[in-house]
Design an enzyme around this catalytic site. Sequence first.
Site, PDB file in Angstrom:
ATOM      1  N   HIS A   1      18.386  55.255   7.428  1.00 29.96           N
ATOM      2  CA  HIS A   1      17.249  54.347   7.636  1.00 29.96           C
ATOM      3  C   HIS A   1      17.566  52.912   7.187  1.00 29.96           C
ATOM      4  O   HIS A   1      17.509  51.991   8.010  1.00 29.96           O
ATOM      5  CB  HIS A   1      15.996  54.924   6.973  1.00 29.96           C
ATOM      6  CG  HIS A   1      14.859  53.962   6.889  1.00 29.96           C
ATOM      7  ND1 HIS A   1      14.252  53.443   8.017  1.00 29.96           N
ATOM      8  CD2 HIS A   1      14.237  53.382   5.832  1.00 29.96           C
ATOM      9  CE1 HIS A   1      13.295  52.597   7.633  1.00 29.96           C
ATOM     10  NE2 HIS A   1      13.279  52.545   6.314  1.00 29.96           N
TER      11      HIS A   1
ATOM     12  N   GLU B   1      11.477  51.808  -4.471  1.00 23.74           N
ATOM     13  CA  GLU B   1      10.316  52.647  -4.190  1.00 23.74           C
ATOM     14  C   GLU B   1      10.655  54.140  -4.237  1.00 23.74           C
ATOM     15  O   GLU B   1       9.864  54.949  -4.716  1.00 23.74           O
ATOM     16  CB  GLU B   1       9.736  52.301  -2.808  1.00 23.74           C
ATOM     17  CG  GLU B   1       8.406  52.995  -2.647  1.00 23.74           C
ATOM     18  CD  GLU B   1       7.615  52.502  -1.449  1.00 23.74           C
ATOM     19  OE1 GLU B   1       8.110  51.632  -0.728  1.00 23.74           O
ATOM     20  OE2 GLU B   1       6.513  53.026  -1.270  1.00 23.74           O
ATOM     21  N   ASP B   2      11.819  54.509  -3.756  1.00 22.69           N
ATOM     22  CA  ASP B   2      12.112  55.936  -3.554  1.00 22.69           C
ATOM     23  C   ASP B   2      13.122  56.549  -4.514  1.00 22.69           C
ATOM     24  O   ASP B   2      13.426  57.734  -4.421  1.00 22.69           O
ATOM     25  CB  ASP B   2      12.610  56.170  -2.114  1.00 22.69           C
ATOM     26  CG  ASP B   2      11.518  55.881  -1.085  1.00 22.69           C
ATOM     27  OD1 ASP B   2      10.352  55.859  -1.475  1.00 22.69           O
ATOM     28  OD2 ASP B   2      11.855  55.653   0.090  1.00 22.69           O
TER      29      ASP B   2
ATOM     30  N   ASP C   1      11.997  47.287   9.300  1.00 29.06           N
ATOM     31  CA  ASP C   1      11.691  48.598   8.706  1.00 29.06           C
ATOM     32  C   ASP C   1      10.693  49.350   9.586  1.00 29.06           C
ATOM     33  O   ASP C   1      10.885  50.510   9.943  1.00 29.06           O
ATOM     34  CB  ASP C   1      11.102  48.342   7.304  1.00 29.06           C
ATOM     35  CG  ASP C   1      10.594  49.594   6.624  1.00 29.06           C
ATOM     36  OD1 ASP C   1      11.372  50.557   6.498  1.00 29.06           O
ATOM     37  OD2 ASP C   1       9.411  49.607   6.224  1.00 29.06           O
TER      38      ASP C   1
HETATM   39 MN    MN Z   1      11.910  51.702   4.773  1.00 32.27          MN
END
Ligand code: MN
Length: 322
Positions: A52, A80-81, A143
């Site tokens: 991604h 974030e992840d 994104d």
């Molecule tokens: Mn993303």
Amino acid sequence: MENKNKTIDDIIKKMKMNRKKTNTGLILKAYNFAEEHHRGQKRLSGEDYIIHPLNVAYLLAELHMDDATICAALLHDVVEDTNITNEEIQNAFGTEVAEMVAGVTKLSKIRYVTIEEEQVENYRKMFLAMGKDIRVILIKLADRLHNMRTLSNLKRDRQIANAKETMELYAPLANRLGIYSLKWELEDLAFRYLYPEEYREIVMSIEKKREERIEFIDRIKEEIRIALKKQKIVAEVTGRAKHLYSIYRKMQRDNITIDQVYDLFALRIIVNSVKDCYAALGVVHDLYTPMPGRFKDYIAVPKPNMYQSIHNTLIRTKGNTI
Ligand code: MN
């Protein structure tokens, strides 16, 4: 429309093509950092998560973006992840990249209102989150585009929600910023999920006439090229099929069938100066008849985003329109 996944080599190659200098070391460092920290995470498609950020970074490389933006794109989901903090990004990649990553992270936390009248409120929230750096929005648009390209992996209700948000928020934003390639694709993808039957119908009827249309457009391109050359106007003539969503909108607006849509494809003539643009207009008017009420001069009256061009619809003999 689901393009092949891009690799870090594809990105670096694209950057070197589009820009004078590329800090390959820095790009590789960002890639390795993201790859390491996303390792083990999967997308809904079952693929490794890193595909991604790679595809997002590639989209931005296509838009000629700079090293820092590509780095931030590769790192955009790390904070974030994963358990990486923004300070760690800052220490490894500096303030510029870290601030962009922080901006994208903030943007993803905004709860948007869906009612059209409150669009202003949505934009206000977005501009607040991005700080002073427009590149944050560009990363967010790339994104969103990659997520829309891979939307088939989501459940139907998520598809609809994302497509709606894309149509109401992101496509108009891309339009305002003048990044039309992103705008068209976002719209066509959202259209495909919001109105699947109408989408298929248009795709099928266009497909039917495809070859005949390609032949036609090639002939017109050649006619124009020859005429421009005679007048010693240096120009690039390209053709493109009209975007599906704009065809659909036109059918709705004018209450017509696809056979009644005149301008199913468009030609673009790119010249070096305003003078040449008007001269080229003279040349095409000499070849074809302009359709009344379709002329738009964005040179005399430029758009707020500085876009400058002339739009026109022309009729060729036997009623073919370009
Ligand atoms: Mn993303």
